[in-house]
Design a protein around this motif. Sequence first.
Motif, PDB file in Angstrom:
ATOM      1  N   TYR A 155      82.700  54.144  39.208  1.00  0.00           N
ATOM      2  CA  TYR A 155      84.049  54.329  39.746  1.00  0.00           C
ATOM      3  C   TYR A 155      85.024  53.337  39.133  1.00  0.00           C
ATOM      4  N   LEU A 156      84.572  52.085  38.931  1.00  0.00           N
ATOM      5  CA  LEU A 156      85.448  51.090  38.322  1.00  0.00           C
ATOM      6  C   LEU A 156      85.856  51.530  36.918  1.00  0.00           C
ATOM      7  N   GLU A 157      84.868  51.984  36.132  1.00  0.00           N
ATOM      8  CA  GLU A 157      85.159  52.405  34.765  1.00  0.00           C
ATOM      9  C   GLU A 157      86.072  53.633  34.767  1.00  0.00           C
ATOM     10  N   MET A 158      85.791  54.539  35.721  1.00  0.00           N
ATOM     11  CA  MET A 158      86.598  55.752  35.796  1.00  0.00           C
ATOM     12  C   MET A 158      88.053  55.400  36.061  1.00  0.00           C
ATOM     13  N   GLY A 159      88.240  54.485  37.023  1.00  0.00           N
ATOM     14  CA  GLY A 159      89.611  54.142  37.407  1.00  0.00           C
ATOM     15  C   GLY A 159      90.305  53.289  36.354  1.00  0.00           C
ATOM     16  N   LEU A 160      89.634  52.204  35.945  1.00  0.00           N
ATOM     17  CA  LEU A 160      90.340  51.208  35.150  1.00  0.00           C
ATOM     18  C   LEU A 160      90.185  51.392  33.642  1.00  0.00           C
ATOM     19  N   SER A 161      89.120  52.039  33.212  1.00  0.00           N
ATOM     20  CA  SER A 161      88.959  52.213  31.767  1.00  0.00           C
ATOM     21  C   SER A 161      89.404  53.588  31.307  1.00  0.00           C
ATOM     22  N   VAL A 162      88.845  54.616  31.967  1.00  0.00           N
ATOM     23  CA  VAL A 162      89.123  55.970  31.504  1.00  0.00           C
ATOM     24  C   VAL A 162      90.567  56.364  31.803  1.00  0.00           C
ATOM     25  N   ASN A 163      91.012  56.092  33.037  1.00  0.00           N
ATOM     26  CA  ASN A 163      92.328  56.589  33.423  1.00  0.00           C
ATOM     27  C   ASN A 163      93.466  55.642  33.079  1.00  0.00           C
ATOM     28  N   VAL A 164      93.273  54.343  33.365  1.00  0.00           N
ATOM     29  CA  VAL A 164      94.367  53.404  33.116  1.00  0.00           C
ATOM     30  C   VAL A 164      94.223  52.764  31.739  1.00  0.00           C
ATOM     31  N   GLY A 165      93.005  52.601  31.307  1.00  0.00           N
ATOM     32  CA  GLY A 165      92.783  52.072  29.960  1.00  0.00           C
ATOM     33  C   GLY A 165      92.973  50.576  29.824  1.00  0.00           C
ATOM     34  N   ILE A 166      92.757  49.816  30.920  1.00  0.00           N
ATOM     35  CA  ILE A 166      92.930  48.363  30.826  1.00  0.00           C
ATOM     36  C   ILE A 166      91.752  47.733  30.091  1.00  0.00           C
ATOM     37  N   PHE A 167      90.529  48.172  30.454  1.00  0.00           N
ATOM     38  CA  PHE A 167      89.354  47.527  29.883  1.00  0.00           C
ATOM     39  C   PHE A 167      88.627  48.488  28.940  1.00  0.00           C
ATOM     40  N   ARG A 168      88.009  47.900  27.920  1.00  0.00           N
ATOM     41  CA  ARG A 168      87.246  48.750  27.001  1.00  0.00           C
ATOM     42  C   ARG A 168      85.938  49.176  27.669  1.00  0.00           C
ATOM     43  N   TYR A 189      83.434  42.860  29.519  1.00  0.00           N
ATOM     44  CA  TYR A 189      82.522  42.426  30.575  1.00  0.00           C
ATOM     45  C   TYR A 189      83.152  42.342  31.965  1.00  0.00           C
ATOM     46  N   THR A 190      84.491  42.384  32.059  1.00  0.00           N
ATOM     47  CA  THR A 190      85.131  42.243  33.369  1.00  0.00           C
ATOM     48  C   THR A 190      84.571  43.242  34.383  1.00  0.00           C
ATOM     49  N   LEU A 191      84.504  44.494  34.002  1.00  0.00           N
ATOM     50  CA  LEU A 191      84.066  45.516  34.953  1.00  0.00           C
ATOM     51  C   LEU A 191      82.578  45.430  35.289  1.00  0.00           C
ATOM     52  N   LEU A 268      75.917  51.381  30.379  1.00  0.00           N
ATOM     53  CA  LEU A 268      76.931  51.124  29.358  1.00  0.00           C
ATOM     54  C   LEU A 268      76.326  50.821  27.995  1.00  0.00           C
ATOM     55  N   SER A 269      74.989  50.936  27.888  1.00  0.00           N
ATOM     56  CA  SER A 269      74.298  50.631  26.634  1.00  0.00           C
ATOM     57  C   SER A 269      74.640  49.234  26.112  1.00  0.00           C
ATOM     58  N   ILE A 270      74.625  48.250  27.005  1.00  0.00           N
ATOM     59  CA  ILE A 270      74.811  46.866  26.583  1.00  0.00           C
ATOM     60  C   ILE A 270      73.479  46.415  25.972  1.00  0.00           C
ATOM     61  N   PRO A 271      73.499  45.821  24.778  1.00  0.00           N
ATOM     62  CA  PRO A 271      72.223  45.447  24.161  1.00  0.00           C
ATOM     63  C   PRO A 271      71.597  44.214  24.808  1.00  0.00           C
ATOM     64  N   GLY A 272      71.427  44.241  26.122  1.00  0.00           N
ATOM     65  CA  GLY A 272      70.836  43.117  26.838  1.00  0.00           C
ATOM     66  C   GLY A 272      69.391  43.384  27.191  1.00  0.00           C
ATOM     67  N   ALA A 273      68.763  42.383  27.819  1.00  0.00           N
ATOM     68  CA  ALA A 273      67.330  42.489  28.111  1.00  0.00           C
ATOM     69  C   ALA A 273      67.036  43.637  29.074  1.00  0.00           C
ATOM     70  N   GLY A 274      67.931  43.875  30.032  1.00  0.00           N
ATOM     71  CA  GLY A 274      67.720  44.943  30.993  1.00  0.00           C
ATOM     72  C   GLY A 274      67.636  46.301  30.313  1.00  0.00           C
ATOM     73  N   TYR A 275      68.505  46.495  29.348  1.00  0.00           N
ATOM     74  CA  TYR A 275      68.548  47.750  28.604  1.00  0.00           C
ATOM     75  C   TYR A 275      67.236  47.974  27.859  1.00  0.00           C
ATOM     76  N   PHE A 276      66.764  46.917  27.184  1.00  0.00           N
ATOM     77  CA  PHE A 276      65.524  47.054  26.418  1.00  0.00           C
ATOM     78  C   PHE A 276      64.311  47.191  27.334  1.00  0.00           C
TER      79      PHE A 276
END
Lengths: 324, 318
Positions: A155-168, A189-191, A268-276
């Motif tokens: 929901y955060l990404e939907m609101g602030l990234s997709v619609n408003v475009g503040i964060f990548r 990383y903010t979101l 979000l496909s962050i290349p971190g340990a959790g992803y791997f």
Amino acid sequence: MVSFFLAVTVNFLLPRLMPGSAISTLLVELEGAQGGFAASGTSSLFIQQEVKQLEVAFGLTPQPWPVQYVHYIEGIFTGNLGVSILFYPTSVAHVIFSSIGWSLGLVFVSSIIAFFLGSWLGAVGATRRRGKADTTLVIAASILAAVPAFVILMYLEMGLSVNVGIFRISFPTNVGMTPKGVYNLVDFYTLPVLGLMLSLLSGFVLGMRNNMLHTLKDNYVFYAEALGFRDKTVRKMVYRNSMLPNVTGFALSLGLAISAALTVEGLLSIPGAGYFFGLALTSKDLPLLQGFFFVIILMLLISIAVVEMVYTAIDPRVRLGGSQ
Amino acid sequence: MSSDILTKVRKTLFANRFLTAGIVLVLIDLAIGIVGRVWTPYPPGADFGISQPPSLAHLLGTDEFGHDVLSEMMYDTLPTLIVGFGVGLSIALISTVIGLVSGYYGRKVSGVVIDVLTTTALTIPGVVLLVVIGAYFRTASESLGYLVIVFALAITGWAFGAKQIRSQVLGLANREYVLASKMLGEKWYRILFTQLLPPILPLTVAQFLFGTLYGILSLVTAEYWGVLAATTNNLGTMIAFIAANAAYLSNQWWWILGAILPIIILGGGLGCLNLGLDEFIDPRLKVVEPEVPLKDIELPIDQGTVVVKAEQRKVKTR
């Protein structure tokens, strides 16, 4: 030390009990990628031979478990965790240590904010029990506790990234110690931090509130009030005495960093340990899985040790055997 | 006679509005789950236009496969709730017993054994155990499916709570009144049950509430990584599909909402229960109204009187 070996052993056994072999999984994937490779009649026998050969190459099946176990323990102490199947020929240690920083950073920042904000909110709730603020707080926290971090993040990404475009929305390619690189990181990383923080927050809020409620009714509090201490002073005393479970929670959330980052990094496909870790889990990459287990155990044991030390610093009554 | 008991039960259950609200919310959720297994607005697999926003025909819209989100949600709720409550109950029980015993015995031998167990359990990744146990039991019996999940999550989930409870018991066990009863030769189980258990009951209830939420959360995580059988139907699988299709990138908020609405209702309900259970767990928290209404007090002094108003004398509540 005993629990270290016990845990390490359990984690040695667990992935071996998992159904399906990693290499056959990998081959099935390759097969799908090449399309029609398996259609010919002879291929299944061919694949079986291939699996056998590869398993020998990775040292997976031919040896009996006790031999494997000795190798495994040896590897832990020499830091040689083997070679990843999924990312062949990269070593497991390399995969883990090049990625763990992202997860640790994400979880550390999120849980430190959640710890302070949550403890404070919980204390506010406890002092205004059943008030409007308290009611809202408890219900909101309970809802947040049930909704997974990555759904909050959606929901955060939907609101602030997709619609408003503040964060990548995707992990930046240009990161590093340059101003631009740092800006990119913060921008991205903010979101995730916010999402993970919100889902960690509830534990701290409810833990603090519930614990403080009961401490507030302890006799020493009435005594302190009767002595004429100011409300603020009394509240500080209670706050300190109610903190113990939250300190545990904080240390454990750091110890569990990889598991906590699992879904957020997966989404979000962050290349971190959790992803791997997630990739290793779904593709049954045995050596990589084992490496991750080992690191998780190590981190948890360290954080538990730290908790015990912090306890004695905060609350001298906890000092074991101190009464004798 | 029986009506007396009924009245008592009713009085306890509806003692305050938070408790009532909590019970009602949880029951609503359960009702959605149970009804969903018998009746849904459309058959769960029926096809409609894809990705339609909510409308009167589809209250929660349709998903990317063209399925009615509301119907899917109703159908998937019950298994999710069963896993949640099962895990919550088991975790509350196990963590309380182990936390109590290991806290009370401190560094003695049995305490060390339990410590080792706790630490070990804490370090086993629950999701992985889920896969392993799940795979073994599924071949034995399909119907055991969700029981297996509850079992795996309970085994790996109790340690966190046990540690919390233990830290609290450690603080209590050295307090004067416990030491005094030890010196008076009180039996260990009486000390555990009458002196150490009551003050940590709030933590036990918290373990149940958190355990329930943890169960649902783990289920969703496990489904998200596809480590359970693909044939199961619960809110976790629904969320996994949402993530796989990146519904948040295409603004399908109704699809996500449909998948988490029952979870939100449950979370709200458990939050209300948390608020409402306070005073049962710790009677000191009961807000006591004075039986005789307070009156203004007039104190004669040298010149005139000082009046202490009744509202200034209100019992301080925290």
